[in-house]
Design a protein around this motif. Structure first.
Motif, PDB file in Angstrom:
ATOM      1  N   PHE A  97       0.814  -1.232   0.000  1.00  0.00           N
ATOM      2  CA  PHE A  97       0.000   0.000   0.000  1.00  0.00           C
ATOM      3  C   PHE A  97       0.845   1.279   0.000  1.00  0.00           C
ATOM      4  N   GLY A  98       2.109   1.160  -0.357  1.00  0.00           N
ATOM      5  CA  GLY A  98       2.973   2.356  -0.431  1.00  0.00           C
ATOM      6  C   GLY A  98       3.613   2.717   0.893  1.00  0.00           C
ATOM      7  N   MET A  99       3.506   1.825   1.883  1.00  0.00           N
ATOM      8  CA  MET A  99       4.011   2.171   3.217  1.00  0.00           C
ATOM      9  C   MET A  99       5.409   1.585   3.429  1.00  0.00           C
ATOM     10  N   GLY A 100       6.400   2.422   3.240  1.00  0.00           N
ATOM     11  CA  GLY A 100       7.771   1.956   3.441  1.00  0.00           C
ATOM     12  C   GLY A 100       8.732   2.761   2.595  1.00  0.00           C
ATOM     13  N   SER A 101      10.011   2.562   2.835  1.00  0.00           N
ATOM     14  CA  SER A 101      11.036   3.311   2.110  1.00  0.00           C
ATOM     15  C   SER A 101      12.096   2.383   1.524  1.00  0.00           C
ATOM     16  N   LEU A 102      11.846   1.076   1.540  1.00  0.00           N
ATOM     17  CA  LEU A 102      12.868   0.129   1.086  1.00  0.00           C
ATOM     18  C   LEU A 102      12.349  -0.905   0.080  1.00  0.00           C
ATOM     19  N   GLY A 130      12.032   2.924  -1.469  1.00  0.00           N
ATOM     20  CA  GLY A 130      10.612   2.614  -1.543  1.00  0.00           C
ATOM     21  C   GLY A 130       9.780   3.863  -1.398  1.00  0.00           C
ATOM     22  N   SER A 131       8.519   3.728  -1.668  1.00  0.00           N
ATOM     23  CA  SER A 131       7.881   2.454  -1.956  1.00  0.00           C
ATOM     24  C   SER A 131       7.816   2.102  -3.431  1.00  0.00           C
ATOM     25  N   SER A 132       8.222   3.022  -4.338  1.00  0.00           N
ATOM     26  CA  SER A 132       8.173   2.674  -5.770  1.00  0.00           C
ATOM     27  C   SER A 132       9.493   2.050  -6.217  1.00  0.00           C
ATOM     28  N   THR A 150       4.017   6.099  -7.325  1.00  0.00           N
ATOM     29  CA  THR A 150       3.231   7.075  -6.567  1.00  0.00           C
ATOM     30  C   THR A 150       4.127   7.592  -5.451  1.00  0.00           C
ATOM     31  N   ASP A 151       3.886   8.844  -5.088  1.00  0.00           N
ATOM     32  CA  ASP A 151       4.731   9.492  -4.101  1.00  0.00           C
ATOM     33  C   ASP A 151       3.815  10.182  -3.096  1.00  0.00           C
ATOM     34  N   THR A 152       3.811   9.666  -1.874  1.00  0.00           N
ATOM     35  CA  THR A 152       2.995  10.246  -0.808  1.00  0.00           C
ATOM     36  C   THR A 152       3.903  11.077   0.101  1.00  0.00           C
ATOM     37  N   GLY A 153       5.113  10.523   0.348  1.00  0.00           N
ATOM     38  CA  GLY A 153       6.069  11.243   1.195  1.00  0.00           C
ATOM     39  C   GLY A 153       7.491  11.094   0.673  1.00  0.00           C
ATOM     40  N   GLY A 154       7.627  10.649  -0.574  1.00  0.00           N
ATOM     41  CA  GLY A 154       8.973  10.501  -1.129  1.00  0.00           C
ATOM     42  C   GLY A 154       9.173   9.234  -1.933  1.00  0.00           C
ATOM     43  N   SER A 155       8.105   8.492  -2.140  1.00  0.00           N
ATOM     44  CA  SER A 155       8.220   7.161  -2.734  1.00  0.00           C
ATOM     45  C   SER A 155       8.633   7.100  -4.189  1.00  0.00           C
ATOM     46  N   VAL A 156       8.682   8.234  -4.871  1.00  0.00           N
ATOM     47  CA  VAL A 156       9.251   8.242  -6.217  1.00  0.00           C
ATOM     48  C   VAL A 156      10.683   8.787  -6.133  1.00  0.00           C
ATOM     49  N   ALA A 182      -5.799   4.643  -2.849  1.00  0.00           N
ATOM     50  CA  ALA A 182      -5.470   5.690  -1.889  1.00  0.00           C
ATOM     51  C   ALA A 182      -4.655   5.151  -0.718  1.00  0.00           C
ATOM     52  N   TYR A 183      -3.584   5.877  -0.392  1.00  0.00           N
ATOM     53  CA  TYR A 183      -2.852   5.646   0.853  1.00  0.00           C
ATOM     54  C   TYR A 183      -3.231   6.821   1.770  1.00  0.00           C
ATOM     55  N   ALA A 184      -2.823   8.038   1.411  1.00  0.00           N
ATOM     56  CA  ALA A 184      -3.190   9.229   2.189  1.00  0.00           C
ATOM     57  C   ALA A 184      -3.602  10.305   1.172  1.00  0.00           C
ATOM     58  N   ALA A 291       4.971  15.289  11.574  1.00  0.00           N
ATOM     59  CA  ALA A 291       3.665  15.702  11.032  1.00  0.00           C
ATOM     60  C   ALA A 291       3.225  14.722   9.944  1.00  0.00           C
ATOM     61  N   TYR A 292       4.181  14.372   9.066  1.00  0.00           N
ATOM     62  CA  TYR A 292       3.843  13.472   7.959  1.00  0.00           C
ATOM     63  C   TYR A 292       3.349  12.122   8.474  1.00  0.00           C
ATOM     64  N   TYR A 293       4.086  11.534   9.411  1.00  0.00           N
ATOM     65  CA  TYR A 293       3.709  10.172   9.826  1.00  0.00           C
ATOM     66  C   TYR A 293       2.378  10.148  10.578  1.00  0.00           C
ATOM     67  N   VAL A 294       2.042  11.216  11.278  1.00  0.00           N
ATOM     68  CA  VAL A 294       0.723  11.259  11.932  1.00  0.00           C
ATOM     69  C   VAL A 294      -0.374  11.389  10.860  1.00  0.00           C
ATOM     70  N   LYS A 345       0.649  -1.645  11.642  1.00  0.00           N
ATOM     71  CA  LYS A 345       1.215  -0.623  12.532  1.00  0.00           C
ATOM     72  C   LYS A 345       0.650   0.758  12.182  1.00  0.00           C
ATOM     73  N   ARG A 346       0.590   1.054  10.889  1.00  0.00           N
ATOM     74  CA  ARG A 346       0.078   2.367  10.461  1.00  0.00           C
ATOM     75  C   ARG A 346      -1.414   2.505  10.797  1.00  0.00           C
ATOM     76  N   ILE A 347      -2.178   1.416  10.605  1.00  0.00           N
ATOM     77  CA  ILE A 347      -3.621   1.487  10.895  1.00  0.00           C
ATOM     78  C   ILE A 347      -3.818   1.781  12.385  1.00  0.00           C
ATOM     79  N   GLN A 427      14.686   8.057   6.676  1.00  0.00           N
ATOM     80  CA  GLN A 427      15.140   8.231   5.292  1.00  0.00           C
ATOM     81  C   GLN A 427      14.300   9.248   4.533  1.00  0.00           C
ATOM     82  N   ASP A 428      13.078   9.494   5.037  1.00  0.00           N
ATOM     83  CA  ASP A 428      12.163  10.409   4.333  1.00  0.00           C
ATOM     84  C   ASP A 428      12.342  11.859   4.764  1.00  0.00           C
ATOM     85  N   LEU A 429      13.329  12.110   5.598  1.00  0.00           N
ATOM     86  CA  LEU A 429      13.520  13.448   6.178  1.00  0.00           C
ATOM     87  C   LEU A 429      13.447  14.578   5.148  1.00  0.00           C
TER      88      LEU A 429
END
Ligand code: GLN
Length: 477
Positions: A97-102, A130-132, A150-156, A182-184, A291-294, A345-347, A427-429
């Motif tokens: 679902f796009g949740m991750g960076s690896l 990740g996630s793409s 798709t890029d929600t917080g950096g995934s591209v 949809a992720y977010a 802020a992003y992760y919340v 965990k995210r849910i 990693q998404d800093l």
């Protein structure tokens, strides 16, 4: 389209890689079948992330919860590619679902994607980001001409940086999200990965258009306002000269070694083309990650509530009910078995943030931090925000921001070999700020790190100023 569909449906067999670490769940350019359309992308092989609806392949989001799910329609962006003659040649693996960076959070029967871009002498596979990660690795290894992610917080941008390819996250709302799982919602963007900026640019101009089926997609009028501002502030864009372009280097993104730094030769090159460099500040940058992760988790917990084995998933799953099991028990079982650990965990985190006790303290606070960060950006740009033209834009402000895309080069895939390095989230800093502000951002390869692995730099522009980002990107590339 129907002929193409018949041919392709017969030729393409969904195939999930279990033994080799391929970046895609199926991909076969030779068998993709002819397109009924001719256009600017005629014959171009394009892979899509497996959270973008495509009727000819399972859109499973690399989740057991959606294994075998075939959408009844194509995402608008996929339809635009097909109508311009492109071949969809594969669906690429992703973090569930796009949740991750690896690109490592996925069902056990998937193999995590290996990064193909490092020195041959390196030991142990590295992550493609990740996630793409599947899209970035497929582009980097030459399996396709371009890929959608798709890029929600950096995934591209993160995978592009780790794999040494170009990755564009457009302004929020520039590419329709209709048909994109949809992720977010308030952060999700379709992004484009390719080996050079020109390719990214031609895919972008094909799939960036208004779409009535996505109410958050920029309308023709909004696009016209952005185009008018572009023409007024940048009357002569040309990749061979950056004369007059004001580039800001945010001091907060200049992290102490051993993090990735902006290559000095790149800065000299930009100066030699006529750009000017300015130290600027994003004082609230450190608030972006929390802020992003919340916010992302809160939106995800609401979006993922729709999966319970009734409306989505394979036919087998839909029919899977057990003797004496109530609807609620079945839903609980489907969700327990269908979602992986990171998604659960995210849910949980998102549900917690939205609960009555936490709402004010967590969710609303995160929204406030997002607002502070947006204000940081809007105080910097010379061009006013096309959606908010009355906000003050400093006449001697900057046109673009430039900073490293990631704090490091590609990490090892094997967690035990990663040692006590920073958490996956850290990693998404440097990618989440542009996501929270909805701004266009593109990662462009900028040489290699000390370990021989690719390093990417990001260009971030005002909302709707993709052409400025692409223009400067051509100079960097
Ligand atoms: N790594 C971030 C997350 O897990 C970003 C993911 C994304 O952009 N889809 O949420």
């Amino acid at each position: 389209w129907s002929t193409a569909r018949r041919l392709t449906a017969a030729a393409l067999k969904p195939r999930v890689s279990t033994t080799e670490p391929t970046p895609y769940s199926w991909i076969n350019p030779a068998e993709a079948g002819p397109s009924n359309y001719a256009g600017r992308l005629s014959g171009k092989a394009i892979a899509i992330k497996e959270n973008i609806s495509y009727t000819l392949g399972p859109t499973s989001c690399s989740s057991d919860a959606l294994q075998g799910y075939r959408p009844p329609f194509n995402a608008t962006c996929v339809q635009s590619l097909l109508e311009n003659g492109a071949h969809i040649v594969g669906q690429t693996k992703m973090d569930e679902f796009g949740m991750g960076s690896l690109t490592s959070h996925m069902p056990e029967h998937y193999t995590p994607v290996h990064n193909p871009s490092g020195p041959a002498s390196d030991t142990g596979p590295r992550s493609a980001g990740g996630s793409s990660g599947g899209s970035a690795a497929a582009v980097a290894e030459g399996s396709c001409w371009a890929a959608l992610g798709t890029d929600t917080g950096g995934s591209v941008r993160l995978p592009a940086s780790y794999c040494g390819v170009v990755g564009l996250k457009p302004s929020y709302g520039m590419i329709s999200r209709h048909g994109v799982v949809a992720y977010a919602d308030s952060l999700d963007c379709v992004g484009i990965l390719a080996r050079d900026v020109d390719t990214v640019s031609s895919v972008f101009s094909t799939i960036s258009h208004p779409d009535e089926r996505d109410m958050t997609c920029a309308t023709a009028t909004t696009r016209q306002s952005a185009a008018a501002l572009l023409a007024f502030h940048f009357p002569s864009l040309s990749p061979s000269s950056l004369k007059g372009l004001r580039i800001g280097l945010p001091i907060e993104t200049h992290l102490p070694s051993p993090n990735v730094q902006l290559p000095p030769s790149l800065l000299e090159h930009l100066l030699s083309l006529g750009a000017t460099l300015h130290a600027v500040s994003l004082p609230n940058l450190h608030l972006a990650l929390p802020a992003y992760y919340v916010l992302a988790s809160a939106e995800a917990s609401s979006n993922l509530a729709r999966y319970g084995g009734v409306w989505f998933g394979s036919e087998k799953e839909k029919e899977d009910s057990r003797e004496g099991e109530s609807g609620l028990e079945r839903r609980r079982r489907m969700r327990t078995e269908g979602f992986g650990g990171e998604v659960k965990k995210r849910i949980l985190a998102g549900t917690h943030a939205l609960s009555a006790d936490e709402f004010n303290n967590t969710y609303l606070k995160a929204l406030h931090l997002r607002h502070l960060l947006r204000t940081d950006f809007s105080r910097l740009f010379r061009v006013p925000h096309p959606l908010d033209p009355n906000t003050f834009a400093p006449p001697r402000g900057i046109d673009l921001l430039l900073h490293p895309t990631a704090t490091r080069t590609a990490p090892k895939l094997d967690a035990s070999q990663r040692g006590d390095e920073e958490s996956e989230y850290a990693q998404d800093l440097l990618t989440v700020p542009a996501s929270l502000a909805g701004l266009p951002a593109m990662s462009v390869p900028a040489g290699k790190g000390e370990d021989g692995w690719p390093v990417g730099v990001s260009l971030v522009g005002q909302w709707g100023m993709e052409h400025v980002v692409l223009w400067a990107g051509q100079a960097v590339d």
